[in-house]
Design an enzyme around this catalytic site. Structure first.
Site, PDB file in Angstrom:
ATOM      1  N   PHE A 163       0.852  -1.195   0.000  1.00 39.93           N
ATOM      2  CA  PHE A 163       0.000   0.000   0.000  1.00 39.93           C
ATOM      3  C   PHE A 163       0.890   1.249   0.000  1.00 39.93           C
ATOM      4  CE2 PHE A 163      -2.874   3.148   1.855  1.00 39.93           C
ATOM      5  CZ  PHE A 163      -4.018   2.924   1.109  1.00 39.93           C
ATOM      6  N   ASP A 166       0.636  -4.732   8.943  1.00 43.18           N
ATOM      7  CA  ASP A 166      -0.453  -3.784   8.699  1.00 43.18           C
ATOM      8  C   ASP A 166      -1.731  -4.595   8.493  1.00 43.18           C
ATOM      9  OD1 ASP A 166      -2.321  -1.993   7.653  1.00 43.18           O
ATOM     10  OD2 ASP A 166      -0.784  -0.777   6.674  1.00 43.18           O
ATOM     11  N   TYR A 185     -11.638   2.751   9.819  1.00 47.78           N
ATOM     12  CA  TYR A 185     -12.782   3.140   8.985  1.00 47.78           C
ATOM     13  C   TYR A 185     -13.129   2.131   7.885  1.00 47.78           C
ATOM     14  CZ  TYR A 185      -8.785   5.059   6.343  1.00 47.78           C
ATOM     15  OH  TYR A 185      -7.581   5.212   5.718  1.00 47.78           O
ATOM     16  N   LYS A 186     -12.420   0.995   7.842  1.00 44.61           N
ATOM     17  CA  LYS A 186     -12.732  -0.011   6.816  1.00 44.61           C
ATOM     18  C   LYS A 186     -13.724  -1.018   7.400  1.00 44.61           C
ATOM     19  CE  LYS A 186      -8.540   1.019   4.322  1.00 44.61           C
ATOM     20  NZ  LYS A 186      -7.095   0.851   4.253  1.00 44.61           N
ATOM     21  N   ARG A 210     -12.307  -3.449  -7.824  1.00 43.25           N
ATOM     22  CA  ARG A 210     -12.341  -4.127  -6.523  1.00 43.25           C
ATOM     23  C   ARG A 210     -13.757  -4.272  -6.027  1.00 43.25           C
ATOM     24  NH1 ARG A 210      -8.575  -1.726  -1.838  1.00 43.25           N
ATOM     25  NH2 ARG A 210     -10.025  -0.003  -2.136  1.00 43.25           N
TER      26      ARG A 210
HETATM   27  C1  LIG Z   1      -6.336   1.948   4.211  1.00 43.53           C
HETATM   28  C2  LIG Z   1      -4.906   1.654   4.487  1.00 43.53           C
HETATM   29  C3  LIG Z   1      -4.104   2.557   5.163  1.00 43.53           C
HETATM   30  C4  LIG Z   1      -4.678   3.873   5.574  1.00 43.53           C
HETATM   31  O1  LIG Z   1      -3.785   4.752   6.144  1.00 43.53           O
HETATM   32  P1  LIG Z   1      -4.318   6.152   6.671  1.00 43.53           P
HETATM   33  O2  LIG Z   1      -3.202   6.673   7.469  1.00 43.53           O
HETATM   34  O3  LIG Z   1      -5.572   5.910   7.443  1.00 43.53           O
HETATM   35  O4  LIG Z   1      -4.629   7.007   5.485  1.00 43.53           O
HETATM   36  C5  LIG Z   1      -2.793   2.203   5.432  1.00 43.53           C
HETATM   37  N1  LIG Z   1      -2.299   1.010   5.022  1.00 43.53           N
HETATM   38  C6  LIG Z   1      -3.057   0.115   4.358  1.00 43.53           C
HETATM   39  C7  LIG Z   1      -2.489  -1.183   3.948  1.00 43.53           C
HETATM   40  C8  LIG Z   1      -4.374   0.408   4.064  1.00 43.53           C
HETATM   41  O5  LIG Z   1      -5.127  -0.457   3.380  1.00 43.53           O
END
Ligand SMILES: *Cc1c(COP(=O)(O)O)cnc(C)c1O
Length: 415
Positions: free
Chosen positions: A129, A200, A225-226, A374
């Site tokens: 990511f 992560d 938030y997911k 997705r």
């Molecule tokens: C959604 C996501 C993030 C989000 O990071 P934010 O700091 O909340 O913007 C980080 N890493 C992964 C792998 C994600 O899927």
């Protein structure tokens, strides 16, 4: 597998016997929408509406600063952290809600480097990511030659972990493909070489069972938030295994991580436990709404969630094969549900426009450049019949070239 005729009635029958079906009632979804993007922004729990009112009008408006004590705002990060711990195989006192996933990743990657001196490598995978790679690049730059970021493709990752590796930073479930790492195997290999691991869990928490302590994980971060349905920009969380807490040092040594924040001393003294990973004041409104989503998730069986999610993935793939095989889609996710997270990703050169055509029908998935469509499965509020209706619409859009309209080629700021 028994050959089952895939028709709408079959999907309706699955909904009728779905042990999680009643959870849908706990969410406020716009009418006639099919939401396949809860892996990116979870839906609104009905209880969050009242909670927002209570927190804003009552706790803030009337309670004012007293609410730090009277509504226990001060312990929100730990209280919600303890609840999240139960979702990811951690113990109370090992998880805390704070900051964003990106910031938490910086804190823990830096802490891991500090914890493992004399080693020069941070290892990750290309295509991780973006924020994860950017944060690690930032850390590398900041430490000015002390460590370097090395990436190895996942087939070669195990071999790339060596005696010079300080920390391995990986996303458990890949955001584009849903590919899932074997957390136990990778963690064990890293430990055998003396390396630490930061996982992560952004696409894992609330989506698949995670057993951090069982695999003897070191550190983890995750997103609110997911799948946790904490609301847009909800705070993230982090995990530090008990055995690392007393020695953990991270660079953002703010006052909320102090052993005695309100003693107002000049010198920093880290709190004894997980609280030392805090930096500044909690986003109280954000954390309060996150708690609603976490409570809801914690009231469901993760095994049932996983079972439904895997089944949904298999059915979705089968439907796409049956209804859309002639339209040039590829499958970017594994067909094996055991190594796939709670999503299925298709590829198509016209992926962006096709997704816009679906969204125009209130069937909401998302697009990830350069050509991934997705579809995320959130078993608490997605119905089996939604899968049927989604692929039915997709087949119609492809058959009649409905995606090929100027409006569907207009790039938006957020995809
Ligand atoms: C959604 C996501 C993030 C989000 O990071 P934010 O700091 O909340 O913007 C980080 N890493 C992964 C792998 C994600 O899927």
């Amino acid at each position: 597998m028994m050959m089952q005729t895939l028709d709408r009635a079959y999907f309706e029958s699955l909904d009728r016997t779905d042990p999680l079906a009643h959870f849908r009632e706990a969410f406020e979804l716009p009418p006639a929408h099919i939401y396949l993007n809860g892996n990116s922004l979870g839906a609104l729990p009905k209880a969050a509406r009242q909670k927002a009112r209570d927190v804003v009008e009552g706790q803030w408006g009337n309670g004012l600063i007293r609410s730090w004590n009277t509504h226990d705002w001060i312990h929100l990060p730990r209280r919600i952290g303890d609840k999240i711990a139960g979702l990811i195989g951690a113990d109370p006192g090992e998880v805390i809600v704070a900051d964003s996933t990106s910031v938490n990743l910086f804190k823990l990657a830096a802490a891991a480097v500090k914890q493992n001196p004399g080693r020069s490598k941070i290892l990750s995978e290309p295509g991780n990511f973006p924020t994860d790679l950017y944060i690690l690049q930032g850390l590398e730059h900041f430490l000015d030659g002390q460590v370097r970021l090395v990436t190895a493709p996942r087939e070669r990752l195990l071999d790339a972990i060596d005696e010079d590796t300080a920390v391995v930073v990986l996303t458990h479930i890949h955001y584009k493909t849903g590919a899932m790492f074997d957390m136990a195997e990778l963690t064990a290999k890293a430990h055998a070489k003396g390396a630490l691991v930061v996982w992560d869990l952004s696409h894992s928490t609330g989506a698949v069972p995670v057993h951090l302590n069982q695999v003897q994980a070191d550190f983890a971060v995750g997103c609110g938030y997911k799948y946790l349905n904490g609301g847009p920009g909800a705070p993230g969380f982090l995990y530090v295994a008990k055995r690392h807490q007393a020695t953990l040092q991270h660079p953002l040594s703010g006052w909320f991580g102090h052993a005695h924040p309100f003693a107002m001393r000049d010198d920093y003294e880290p709190a004894a436990g997980i609280e030392r990973t805090l930096c500044g004041t909690t986003s109280v409104v954000g954390a309060s709404l996150l708690e609603v989503g976490v409570d809801l998730m914690a009231s469901a069986s993760m095994d049932l969630i996983r079972e439904k999610s895997m089944r949904m993935g298999q059915l979705f793939i089968a439907l796409v094969e049956e209804r859309c095989s002639q339209f040039g889609f590829g499958l970017a996710s594994s067909k094996d549900p055991e190594v796939r997270g709670s999503q299925v990703s298709l590829t198509h050169p016209q992926g962006f426009a096709i997704m816009q055509a679906l969204i125009a029908r209130n069937i909401i998935g998302d697009f990830r450049a350069p050509e991934i469509l997705r579809f995320g499965f959130t078993p608490l509020y997605l119905r089996y019949v939604d899968l049927w209706d989604c692929v039915d619409a997709l087949a119609d859009i492809m058959e009649n070239n409905l995606w090929d309209q100027p409006a569907y080629h207009q790039l938006t700021a957020v995809t």
